[in-house]
Design a protein around this motif. Structure first.
Motif, PDB file in Angstrom:
ATOM      1  N   ASN A  24       0.825  -1.207   0.000  1.00 17.04           N
ATOM      2  CA  ASN A  24       0.000   0.000   0.000  1.00 17.04           C
ATOM      3  C   ASN A  24       0.861   1.261   0.000  1.00 17.04           C
ATOM      4  O   ASN A  24       0.594   2.220  -0.730  1.00 17.04           O
ATOM      5  CB  ASN A  24      -0.913  -0.002   1.219  1.00 17.04           C
ATOM      6  N   LYS A  25       1.918   1.264   0.828  1.00 11.56           N
ATOM      7  CA  LYS A  25       2.789   2.427   0.899  1.00 11.56           C
ATOM      8  C   LYS A  25       3.546   2.634  -0.405  1.00 11.56           C
ATOM      9  O   LYS A  25       3.739   3.771  -0.858  1.00 11.56           O
ATOM     10  CB  LYS A  25       3.770   2.282   2.065  1.00 11.56           C
ATOM     11  N   ALA A  26       3.997   1.546  -1.018  1.00  7.73           N
ATOM     12  CA  ALA A  26       4.697   1.666  -2.294  1.00  7.73           C
ATOM     13  C   ALA A  26       3.768   2.193  -3.382  1.00  7.73           C
ATOM     14  O   ALA A  26       4.141   3.062  -4.190  1.00  7.73           O
ATOM     15  CB  ALA A  26       5.275   0.315  -2.705  1.00  7.73           C
ATOM     16  N   LEU A  27       2.526   1.691  -3.394  1.00  4.45           N
ATOM     17  CA  LEU A  27       1.545   2.140  -4.380  1.00  4.45           C
ATOM     18  C   LEU A  27       1.186   3.604  -4.167  1.00  4.45           C
ATOM     19  O   LEU A  27       1.101   4.386  -5.130  1.00  4.45           O
ATOM     20  CB  LEU A  27       0.297   1.268  -4.278  1.00  4.45           C
ATOM     21  N   ALA A  28       0.981   3.997  -2.897  1.00  7.00           N
ATOM     22  CA  ALA A  28       0.641   5.390  -2.594  1.00  7.00           C
ATOM     23  C   ALA A  28       1.777   6.327  -2.970  1.00  7.00           C
ATOM     24  O   ALA A  28       1.556   7.420  -3.505  1.00  7.00           O
ATOM     25  CB  ALA A  28       0.307   5.539  -1.118  1.00  7.00           C
TER      26      ALA A  28
END
Length: 392
Positions: free
Chosen positions: A162-166
């Motif tokens: 999620n953090k990488a995508l965000a």
């Protein structure tokens, strides 16, 4: 469930707003369960007649944090690698005071503050950063009991994803076409994507905005306040020291402002073509932005011959300065009395304000139930099969 680029929105079909609710429920359940685990463990220690295993652990090598106090290697000193990999057994002397220190003096106080309505509403930055105590809690929990990974590795992996995508989605900078400090500490931002692509938002949706000059790590959600095809935000300054207040101060001082964005998101209450024949928009203060976006979109659509519902706007504000920001749109809506109706309410309304605004302002506060009943009566008198919709 409460983060940007949330994978669960697509997997479970849970919207961002519903995700926030479940995030609070699950977070509270986790705090209660961890507190219960700690209390029961301490109760066991307190009620043990001789505290044999506890005394044995202390008498082994109290100065060596890598001594196993249980399992096949009990009493043996573990190597550093074995300690990190937790292959020496789940009974290292230091795992117990370490997790207790983190829970009692860091995580529990942080969550107690983060779960309070006052901190969340009045000190959002404090609320936001308190959540990051889990970055300490999770590794310490793995050290405390390596079996935890069986239950949490999926969650940790999804959080990393999620953090990488965000991060990848929110790295896009946009061009600030116009920025203005309006009345009542409202900042108006008119934006445009640097790659030339349109934002393609639907009236009522929101985007996350980041101003690196204020804080490169904070992204705040704001509703798009303009009609579809344009990209404008109206952001109310919420006081000295807040993110929105600092933004308003920078604009007033003429300091540079750059924007990174992420979005748009959200499932709007009504989308064109609107199936309802009558709509009541009951809004307050700066919470008017989704209603303004919908009204501007529908007004433009009606001008081009598209059928739109009869819409009544009931807007309550503390100062009439907020009305003046959207004065041009409000006057256009009021001029189309057969299609739109504008009802403005403000206790501080005076005659000079009404003259400047060009619209009447009611000094009493409306009741939502009365407004809805009036809309039902209007619909009954004018007929139609599409029904009535309401947004508040």
């Amino acid at each position: 469930l409460a983060s940007r680029a949330n994978v669960w929105e697509g997997v479970l079909g849970v919207g961002y707003e519903a995700g926030l609710k479940w995030h609070r429920y699950l977070g509270t359940a986790m705090v209660v369960s961890v507190a219960g685990h700690a209390l029961l463990m301490n109760y066991e220690w307190a009620t043990d007649p001789d505290l044999s295993w506890w005394s044995g652990a202390i008498n082994m090598k109290w100065y060596d944090p890598n001594v196993a106090i249980g399992g096949p290697d009990e009493g043996k000193t573990c190597s550093v690698v074995a300690t990190i990999l937790a292959t020496c057994g789940n009974g290292h002397w230091w795992v117990i005071p370490t997790i207790q220190f983190v829970c009692y003096f860091m995580w529990f106080p942080a969550m107690a503050l983060a779960l309070t309505y006052y901190v969340r509403r009045k000190h959002w930055e404090v609320f936001y950063y308190l959540h990051h105590v889990f970055l300490i809690l999770v590794p310490v929990t793995f050290y405390h009991s390596w079996e935890v990974w069986h239950y949490s590795y999926i969650g940790v992996a999804l959080w990393v994803y999620n953090k990488a995508l965000a991060a990848s989605r929110s790295s896009m900078e946009v061009e600030v076409l116009q920025i203005e400090a309006c009345a009542d500490d409202v900042t108006m931002l008119s934006l445009h994507r640097k790659d030339g692509r349109p934002i393609d938002h639907i009236a009522g949706q929101f985007s996350y905005l980041c101003v690196p000059e204020i804080d490169p790590w904070q992204h705040h959600p704001f509703t798009v306040s303009s009609e579809e095809g344009r990209w404008t935000h109206h952001i109310k300054g919420m006081g000295e020291g807040t993110w929105t207040g600092l933004l308003n101060e920078r604009v007033k001082a003429g300091e540079p402002v750059s924007i990174r964005y992420h979005g748009p998101y959200g499932a709007p209450a009504f989308q064109s073509p609107v199936v309802e024949d009558y709509l009541l928009l009951y809004v307050g203060g700066i919470g008017c932005t989704p209603a303004m976006s919908m009204l501007a979109t529908w007004h433009a659509a009606a001008a081009s011959g598209v059928k739109v519902p009869f819409t009544r706007l009931v807007w309550v504000a503390r100062t009439t300065q907020l009305f003046e920001i959207w004065g041009e749109l409000l006057r256009k809506l009021a001029a189309e009395s057969g299609q739109f109706e504008v009802c403005l309410h403000c206790k501080s309304a005076v005659g000079s304000t009404e003259e400047k605004l060009g619209l009447s302002v009611i000094s009493t506060r409306p009741r939502a139930a009365d407004e809805l009943a009036a809309m039902v009566q209007y619909a009954a008198q004018n007929g139609g099969s599409g029904g009535i919709g309401a947004f508040a």
